[in-house]
Design a protein around this motif. Structure first.
Motif, mmCIF file in Angstrom:
data_model
loop_
_atom_site.group_PDB
_atom_site.id
_atom_site.type_symbol
_atom_site.label_atom_id
_atom_site.label_comp_id
_atom_site.label_asym_id
_atom_site.label_seq_id
_atom_site.Cartn_x
_atom_site.Cartn_y
_atom_site.Cartn_z
ATOM 1 N N ILE A 129 12.174 -1.228 1.293
ATOM 2 C CA ILE A 129 12.370 -2.527 1.757
ATOM 3 C C ILE A 129 12.570 -2.503 3.484
ATOM 4 C CG2 ILE A 129 14.742 -2.802 1.480
ATOM 5 C CD1 ILE A 129 12.265 -5.609 1.106
ATOM 6 N N ASN A 130 13.360 -1.580 3.911
ATOM 7 C CA ASN A 130 13.893 -1.457 5.196
ATOM 8 C C ASN A 130 12.954 -0.499 6.046
ATOM 9 O OD1 ASN A 130 15.941 -3.413 5.124
ATOM 10 N ND2 ASN A 130 17.274 -2.144 4.156
ATOM 11 N N ASP A 131 12.422 0.504 5.912
ATOM 12 C CA ASP A 131 11.810 1.542 6.551
ATOM 13 C C ASP A 131 10.321 1.272 6.334
ATOM 14 O OD1 ASP A 131 14.302 2.383 6.842
ATOM 15 O OD2 ASP A 131 13.986 4.399 6.395
ATOM 16 N N VAL A 132 9.766 1.411 4.737
ATOM 17 C CA VAL A 132 8.362 1.271 4.702
ATOM 18 C C VAL A 132 7.928 -0.195 5.010
ATOM 19 C CG1 VAL A 132 6.484 1.443 3.047
ATOM 20 C CG2 VAL A 132 8.261 3.226 3.068
ATOM 21 N N GLY A 133 9.002 -1.490 4.280
ATOM 22 C CA GLY A 133 8.223 -2.540 4.349
ATOM 23 C C GLY A 133 7.508 -3.101 3.635
ATOM 24 N N PRO A 134 7.616 -4.530 3.187
ATOM 25 C CA PRO A 134 6.853 -5.200 2.258
ATOM 26 C C PRO A 134 5.343 -5.140 2.784
ATOM 27 C CG PRO A 134 8.494 -6.220 2.347
ATOM 28 C CD PRO A 134 8.664 -5.293 3.585
ATOM 29 N N GLU A 135 5.038 -5.311 4.051
ATOM 30 C CA GLU A 135 3.645 -5.484 4.518
ATOM 31 C C GLU A 135 2.896 -4.333 4.473
ATOM 32 O OE1 GLU A 135 2.185 -8.441 5.059
ATOM 33 O OE2 GLU A 135 4.057 -9.208 4.623
ATOM 34 N N ALA A 136 3.673 -3.262 4.524
ATOM 35 C CA ALA A 136 3.022 -1.892 4.512
ATOM 36 C C ALA A 136 2.483 -1.570 3.349
ATOM 37 C CB ALA A 136 3.648 -0.524 5.056
ATOM 38 N N VAL A 137 3.320 -2.024 2.163
ATOM 39 C CA VAL A 137 3.033 -2.086 0.810
ATOM 40 C C VAL A 137 1.953 -2.872 0.464
ATOM 41 C CG1 VAL A 137 3.978 -2.512 -1.648
ATOM 42 C CG2 VAL A 137 5.544 -1.382 0.161
ATOM 43 N N ARG A 138 1.957 -3.955 0.840
ATOM 44 C CA ARG A 138 0.963 -4.964 0.409
ATOM 45 C C ARG A 138 -0.419 -4.577 1.139
ATOM 46 N NH1 ARG A 138 1.824 -10.308 -0.230
ATOM 47 N NH2 ARG A 138 3.640 -10.098 1.212
ATOM 48 N N ALA A 139 -0.390 -3.610 2.208
ATOM 49 C CA ALA A 139 -1.837 -3.421 2.980
ATOM 50 C C ALA A 139 -2.484 -2.045 1.869
ATOM 51 C CB ALA A 139 -1.390 -2.610 4.331
ATOM 52 N N LYS A 140 -1.665 -1.334 1.072
ATOM 53 C CA LYS A 140 -2.011 -0.589 0.153
ATOM 54 C C LYS A 140 -2.238 -0.706 -1.109
ATOM 55 C CE LYS A 140 -1.494 3.204 3.329
ATOM 56 N NZ LYS A 140 -2.685 4.033 3.645
ATOM 57 N N VAL A 141 -2.052 -2.046 -1.590
ATOM 58 C CA VAL A 141 -2.490 -2.551 -2.798
ATOM 59 C C VAL A 141 -3.854 -2.665 -3.082
ATOM 60 C CG1 VAL A 141 -2.243 -4.656 -4.373
ATOM 61 C CG2 VAL A 141 -0.112 -3.970 -3.144
ATOM 62 N N GLU A 142 -4.386 -1.838 -4.069
ATOM 63 C CA GLU A 142 -5.767 -1.919 -4.737
ATOM 64 C C GLU A 142 -6.078 -2.791 -5.826
ATOM 65 O OE1 GLU A 142 -7.143 1.785 -4.851
ATOM 66 O OE2 GLU A 142 -6.765 2.532 -3.098
ATOM 67 N N LYS A 143 -4.952 -2.972 -6.818
ATOM 68 C CA LYS A 143 -4.743 -3.643 -8.010
ATOM 69 C C LYS A 143 -3.692 -4.644 -8.077
ATOM 70 C CE LYS A 143 -7.764 -0.239 -10.632
ATOM 71 N NZ LYS A 143 -7.547 0.557 -11.712
ATOM 72 N N PRO A 144 -3.717 -5.698 -7.303
ATOM 73 C CA PRO A 144 -2.348 -6.647 -7.453
ATOM 74 C C PRO A 144 -2.035 -6.954 -8.925
ATOM 75 C CG PRO A 144 -4.468 -7.679 -6.305
ATOM 76 C CD PRO A 144 -4.729 -6.251 -6.712
ATOM 77 N N LEU A 145 -1.005 -7.232 -9.079
ATOM 78 C CA LEU A 145 -0.442 -7.618 -10.362
ATOM 79 C C LEU A 145 -0.405 -9.263 -10.355
ATOM 80 C CD1 LEU A 145 2.598 -5.249 -10.428
ATOM 81 C CD2 LEU A 145 0.237 -4.758 -11.107
ATOM 82 N N HIS A 146 -1.624 -9.751 -10.304
ATOM 83 C CA HIS A 146 -1.703 -11.052 -10.479
ATOM 84 C C HIS A 146 -1.577 -11.423 -11.837
ATOM 85 C CE1 HIS A 146 -4.507 -11.310 -6.636
ATOM 86 N NE2 HIS A 146 -3.241 -11.110 -6.287
ATOM 87 N N GLY A 147 -0.829 -12.618 -11.986
ATOM 88 C CA GLY A 147 -0.623 -13.094 -13.298
ATOM 89 C C GLY A 147 0.722 -12.207 -14.036
#
Length: 315
Positions: A129-147
């Protein structure tokens, strides 16, 4: 970003899926981790009750090895019990010179010493949460957990007694990560509730009550909220603690029977959910090692619900 990595005993045995998935997602996120050489058990929850010197020497040895081999690097610890033990030792050494002297006397025969001055003890969630950060995680998402609706479960040991990166009473640090994965967060107030921990071995009836309350709260539709075809509530509980995961996963059938209500629910490590969203195959994050993976959860992985046009436009 680079960290000294302390896996701990559980991640080499009963929680192998935690270790494997942490290593996999860190590589995918571009985070370098280097395992502390010759690390040993930190004492878990038993050392303090057996021998005070042992409760100092075991965690100190690992931190001293990290300080010697990887000076300046923060120590990344996925296991909540290990995190608490190492953090407690570090704080006590820094706060009291007599504790430092006593600790180093115990390490002397190995030619080790620990100053506590370099390398913070960090939990996996803190780093994400504090070093990597949510936006960096979001940028790597290939199969979002929609639903997918996820109940974030923190347990006790990363929250108490040290308030480092989250509120012990109302923890929220997991939520931005889950939202970055495309999942919805289950609204509940059980994220910091104790699961019974090692009471499952010594006072099982009491632990089953705690586990049952958490499972039922996760699987129940929030008050006033809509119910889906599965009856509402979360599809999966995300944990960051091997003891919590074991209690909620391995004992859920017994806990639900004892309470007389509730439905089975999938329990995964946060790192496994991150891995799935980053496109890692189930085999790579050892999903087969989790005992309570429901068919409804598997179906949502295979057939994720797409965001509506309006939601996609604003996302």
């Amino acid at each position: 970003m680079k960290y000294a990595y302390y896996p701990g005993c559980s991640l080499r045995e009963s929680a192998q899926e935690f270790d494997v998935s942490v290593r996999a997602i860190m590589e995918r996120l571009g985070v370098e981790i280097e395992e502390i050489p010759d690390w040993t058990c930190c004492g878990a929850s038993a050392a303090e009750s057996v021998d005070h010197n042992l409760s100092l020497a075991l965690p100190a040895r690992n931190l001293a090895l990290a300080e010697k081999a990887m000076p300046g690097l923060d120590v990344l610890v996925p296991c909540s019990a290990c995190y608490l033990n190492l953090l407690k030792l570090q704080r006590n050494v820094l706060a009291d010179k007599s504790v430092m002297a006593q600790t180093n006397a115990l390490l002397e025969n190995e030619g080790l010493a620990y100053t506590g001055k370099t390398g913070r003890v960090r939990h996996l969630l803190d780093v994400l949460i504090n070093d990597v950060g949510p936006e960096a995680v979001r940028a790597k998402v290939e199969k979002p957990l929609h639903g997918m609706t996820v109940a974030p479960y923190y347990g006790c040991q990363i929250l108490r007694p040290y308030r480092v990166f989250d509120d012990p009473e109302r923890p929220t640090s997991m939520e931005p990560i889950l939202e970055a994965l495309g999942a919805a967060v289950h609204p509940w107030n059980m994220g910091g509730r104790c699961c019974g921990a090692s009471l499952m071995a010594t006072h099982k009836e009491a632990a089953l009550v705690s586990v049952g309350e958490i499972l039922r709260a996760a699987s129940a539709a929030p008050p006033g909220g809509p119910e889906d075809e599965e009856g509402g509530g979360a599809d999966v509980i995300a944990t960051v603690c091997p003891m919590c995961q074991m209690n909620l996963d391995a004992y859920q059938n017994q806990a639900l029977r004892a309470g007389g209500e509730g439905r089975p629910i999938t329990v995964l490590y946060l790192s496994q959910l991150v891995g799935l969203a980053l496109g890692l195959p189930a085999q790579q994050i050892l999903l087969e090692k989790n005992l309570a993976v429901t068919e409804a959860f598997r179906d949502k992985l295979v057939h994720p619900k797409e965001l509506s046009t309006a939601a996609a436009t604003t996302a």
